[in-house]
Design a protein around this motif. Structure first.
Motif, PDB file in Angstrom:
ATOM      1  N   MET A   1       0.852  -0.871  -0.330  1.00 44.77           N
ATOM      2  CA  MET A   1      -0.452  -0.219  -0.151  1.00 44.77           C
ATOM      3  C   MET A   1       0.746   1.725   0.005  1.00 44.77           C
ATOM      4  SD  MET A   1      -3.632  -0.530   2.233  1.00 44.77           S
ATOM      5  CE  MET A   1      -2.781  -1.328   3.166  1.00 44.77           C
ATOM      6  N   ASP A   2       0.240   2.337  -0.156  1.00 41.77           N
ATOM      7  CA  ASP A   2       0.867   3.744  -0.378  1.00 41.77           C
ATOM      8  C   ASP A   2       0.420   4.328   1.130  1.00 41.77           C
ATOM      9  OD1 ASP A   2       2.172   5.842  -1.840  1.00 41.77           O
ATOM     10  OD2 ASP A   2       0.035   6.714  -2.795  1.00 41.77           O
ATOM     11  N   GLY A   3       2.418   4.681   1.192  1.00 39.64           N
ATOM     12  CA  GLY A   3       2.221   5.264   2.473  1.00 39.64           C
ATOM     13  C   GLY A   3       2.127   6.746   2.183  1.00 39.64           C
ATOM     14  N   LYS A   4       1.943   6.977   1.521  1.00 36.23           N
ATOM     15  CA  LYS A   4       1.457   8.730   1.094  1.00 36.23           C
ATOM     16  C   LYS A   4       0.081   9.664   1.336  1.00 36.23           C
ATOM     17  CE  LYS A   4       5.374   8.568  -2.043  1.00 36.23           C
ATOM     18  NZ  LYS A   4       6.011   8.702  -3.578  1.00 36.23           N
ATOM     19  N   LYS A   5      -0.426   8.352   1.377  1.00 37.82           N
ATOM     20  CA  LYS A   5      -2.452   8.891   1.540  1.00 37.82           C
ATOM     21  C   LYS A   5      -2.592   8.190   2.334  1.00 37.82           C
ATOM     22  CE  LYS A   5      -3.443   7.519  -3.557  1.00 37.82           C
ATOM     23  NZ  LYS A   5      -3.851   7.258  -4.482  1.00 37.82           N
ATOM     24  N   ARG A   6      -2.988   9.493   3.206  1.00 40.90           N
ATOM     25  CA  ARG A   6      -3.301   9.412   4.909  1.00 40.90           C
ATOM     26  C   ARG A   6      -4.326   8.010   4.702  1.00 40.90           C
ATOM     27  NH1 ARG A   6      -6.122  11.653   9.468  1.00 40.90           N
ATOM     28  NH2 ARG A   6      -5.197  12.165  10.576  1.00 40.90           N
ATOM     29  N   ALA A   7      -5.251   8.590   4.199  1.00 40.02           N
ATOM     30  CA  ALA A   7      -6.693   7.419   4.257  1.00 40.02           C
ATOM     31  C   ALA A   7      -5.691   6.058   4.409  1.00 40.02           C
ATOM     32  CB  ALA A   7      -7.116   7.319   2.964  1.00 40.02           C
ATOM     33  N   ASN A   8      -4.686   5.395   4.013  1.00 41.99           N
ATOM     34  CA  ASN A   8      -3.782   4.199   4.023  1.00 41.99           C
ATOM     35  C   ASN A   8      -3.559   3.922   5.395  1.00 41.99           C
ATOM     36  OD1 ASN A   8      -4.387   3.428   1.007  1.00 41.99           O
ATOM     37  ND2 ASN A   8      -2.449   4.256   0.777  1.00 41.99           N
ATOM     38  N   ILE A   9      -2.787   5.039   5.893  1.00 39.69           N
ATOM     39  CA  ILE A   9      -2.335   4.606   7.021  1.00 39.69           C
ATOM     40  C   ILE A   9      -3.971   4.603   8.686  1.00 39.69           C
ATOM     41  CG2 ILE A   9      -0.655   5.693   8.993  1.00 39.69           C
ATOM     42  CD1 ILE A   9       0.661   5.016   6.112  1.00 39.69           C
ATOM     43  N   LYS A  10      -3.490   3.866   9.629  1.00 43.45           N
ATOM     44  CA  LYS A  10      -3.918   3.595  10.680  1.00 43.45           C
ATOM     45  C   LYS A  10      -3.302   3.524  11.876  1.00 43.45           C
ATOM     46  CE  LYS A  10      -7.871   2.587   7.764  1.00 43.45           C
ATOM     47  NZ  LYS A  10      -8.146   4.143   6.699  1.00 43.45           N
ATOM     48  N   LEU A  11      -4.367   3.830  13.093  1.00 43.25           N
ATOM     49  CA  LEU A  11      -3.080   3.395  14.257  1.00 43.25           C
ATOM     50  C   LEU A  11      -3.456   1.832  14.613  1.00 43.25           C
ATOM     51  CD1 LEU A  11      -5.204   5.750  16.858  1.00 43.25           C
ATOM     52  CD2 LEU A  11      -3.105   6.066  15.156  1.00 43.25           C
ATOM     53  N   ASP A  12      -2.329   1.770  15.006  1.00 43.08           N
ATOM     54  CA  ASP A  12      -1.325   0.089  15.357  1.00 43.08           C
ATOM     55  C   ASP A  12      -1.130  -0.634  13.590  1.00 43.08           C
ATOM     56  OD1 ASP A  12      -1.726  -0.040  18.136  1.00 43.08           O
ATOM     57  OD2 ASP A  12      -4.058  -0.405  17.729  1.00 43.08           O
ATOM     58  N   LEU A  13      -1.117   0.483  12.505  1.00 42.20           N
ATOM     59  CA  LEU A  13       0.114  -0.077  11.664  1.00 42.20           C
ATOM     60  C   LEU A  13       1.471  -0.306  11.807  1.00 42.20           C
ATOM     61  CD1 LEU A  13      -1.889  -1.114   8.730  1.00 42.20           C
ATOM     62  CD2 LEU A  13      -1.240   0.823   7.760  1.00 42.20           C
ATOM     63  N   LEU A  14       1.314  -1.910  11.338  1.00 45.13           N
ATOM     64  CA  LEU A  14       3.032  -1.888  11.778  1.00 45.13           C
ATOM     65  C   LEU A  14       3.966  -1.712   9.962  1.00 45.13           C
ATOM     66  CD1 LEU A  14       5.595  -3.298  12.503  1.00 45.13           C
ATOM     67  CD2 LEU A  14       5.139  -4.924  11.214  1.00 45.13           C
ATOM     68  N   VAL A  15       4.519  -0.003  10.113  1.00 45.66           N
ATOM     69  CA  VAL A  15       4.948   0.229   9.006  1.00 45.66           C
ATOM     70  C   VAL A  15       6.333   0.595   9.325  1.00 45.66           C
ATOM     71  CG1 VAL A  15       2.311   2.167   8.790  1.00 45.66           C
ATOM     72  CG2 VAL A  15       4.563   2.769  10.367  1.00 45.66           C
ATOM     73  N   ASP A  16       7.071   1.163   7.771  1.00 44.86           N
ATOM     74  CA  ASP A  16       8.430   1.467   7.606  1.00 44.86           C
ATOM     75  C   ASP A  16       8.727   2.556   7.975  1.00 44.86           C
ATOM     76  OD1 ASP A  16       9.914  -1.453   8.377  1.00 44.86           O
ATOM     77  OD2 ASP A  16      10.522  -1.818   6.740  1.00 44.86           O
ATOM     78  N   ILE A  17       9.646   3.875   8.013  1.00 49.72           N
ATOM     79  CA  ILE A  17       9.468   5.171   8.199  1.00 49.72           C
ATOM     80  C   ILE A  17      10.893   5.757   8.084  1.00 49.72           C
ATOM     81  CG2 ILE A  17       7.526   5.477   9.634  1.00 49.72           C
ATOM     82  CD1 ILE A  17       9.645   6.241  11.734  1.00 49.72           C
ATOM     83  N   VAL A  18      11.169   6.977   7.279  1.00 54.34           N
ATOM     84  CA  VAL A  18      12.521   6.916   7.837  1.00 54.34           C
ATOM     85  C   VAL A  18      12.468   8.283   8.318  1.00 54.34           C
ATOM     86  CG1 VAL A  18      12.007   8.600   5.518  1.00 54.34           C
ATOM     87  CG2 VAL A  18      14.352   8.099   5.880  1.00 54.34           C
ATOM     88  N   LEU A  19      13.463   8.416   9.220  1.00 54.96           N
ATOM     89  CA  LEU A  19      14.150   9.179  10.363  1.00 54.96           C
ATOM     90  C   LEU A  19      13.789  10.811   9.665  1.00 54.96           C
ATOM     91  CD1 LEU A  19      14.712   7.173  13.206  1.00 54.96           C
ATOM     92  CD2 LEU A  19      12.706   8.123  12.843  1.00 54.96           C
ATOM     93  N   LYS A  20      14.137  11.284  10.399  1.00 53.61           N
ATOM     94  CA  LYS A  20      14.700  12.293   9.621  1.00 53.61           C
ATOM     95  C   LYS A  20      16.270  12.169   8.851  1.00 53.61           C
ATOM     96  CE  LYS A  20      14.217  17.439   8.235  1.00 53.61           C
ATOM     97  NZ  LYS A  20      13.493  18.063   7.361  1.00 53.61           N
ATOM     98  N   LYS A  21      16.533  12.116  10.272  1.00 58.83           N
ATOM     99  CA  LYS A  21      18.571  12.185  10.211  1.00 58.83           C
ATOM    100  C   LYS A  21      18.658  10.998   9.654  1.00 58.83           C
ATOM    101  CE  LYS A  21      18.721   8.678  14.129  1.00 58.83           C
ATOM    102  NZ  LYS A  21      19.072   7.993  14.300  1.00 58.83           N
ATOM    103  N   ASP A  22      17.782  10.275   8.716  1.00 56.56           N
ATOM    104  CA  ASP A  22      18.202   8.944   8.595  1.00 56.56           C
ATOM    105  C   ASP A  22      17.496   8.551   6.173  1.00 56.56           C
ATOM    106  OD1 ASP A  22      19.220   7.406  10.259  1.00 56.56           O
ATOM    107  OD2 ASP A  22      17.375   6.461  10.876  1.00 56.56           O
ATOM    108  N   GLN A  23      17.244  10.071   5.943  1.00 55.01           N
ATOM    109  CA  GLN A  23      16.683  10.782   4.984  1.00 55.01           C
ATOM    110  C   GLN A  23      17.841  10.646   3.727  1.00 55.01           C
ATOM    111  OE1 GLN A  23      14.495  14.584   5.116  1.00 55.01           O
ATOM    112  NE2 GLN A  23      12.685  13.508   5.581  1.00 55.01           N
ATOM    113  N   ARG A  24      18.903  11.180   4.083  1.00 56.62           N
ATOM    114  CA  ARG A  24      20.779  10.880   3.603  1.00 56.62           C
ATOM    115  C   ARG A  24      20.715   9.407   3.028  1.00 56.62           C
ATOM    116  NH1 ARG A  24      23.192  15.840   1.710  1.00 56.62           N
ATOM    117  NH2 ARG A  24      22.881  17.582   3.848  1.00 56.62           N
ATOM    118  N   THR A  25      21.245   8.780   4.334  1.00 61.11           N
ATOM    119  CA  THR A  25      21.127   7.311   3.343  1.00 61.11           C
ATOM    120  C   THR A  25      20.206   6.092   3.539  1.00 61.11           C
ATOM    121  OG1 THR A  25      20.569   6.554   6.099  1.00 61.11           O
ATOM    122  CG2 THR A  25      23.195   7.086   5.319  1.00 61.11           C
ATOM    123  N   GLY A  26      18.679   6.682   4.197  1.00 60.34           N
ATOM    124  CA  GLY A  26      17.440   6.340   3.317  1.00 60.34           C
ATOM    125  C   GLY A  26      17.421   5.088   4.611  1.00 60.34           C
TER     126      GLY A  26
END
Length: 65
Positions: A1-26
């Protein structure tokens, strides 16, 4: 699913995020959604969320089913 749409994100959902400090490395951080911080319906870099495990904040890159 697309992490760019708010409708796809629910509480307690398991996700991978990129932290601000990790934006360069991904480098991704995995966790469960505690709060959804982005108010708009979509965002080109991913919806900003806070993780339950450690209150880290980042943008959703992947939704893990």
């Amino acid at each position: 699913m697309d992490g760019k749409k708010r409708a796809n994100i629910k509480l307690d959902l398991l996700v991978d995020i990129v932290l601000k400090k990790d934006q360069r490395t991904g480098t991704l951080t995995r966790g469960h959604v505690k709060r959804i911080l982005t108010n708009s319906a979509q965002h080109p870099h991913g919806i900003k969320v806070m993780l339950k495990e450690n209150d880290q904040v980042g943008r959703v890159q992947k939704i893990i089913e």
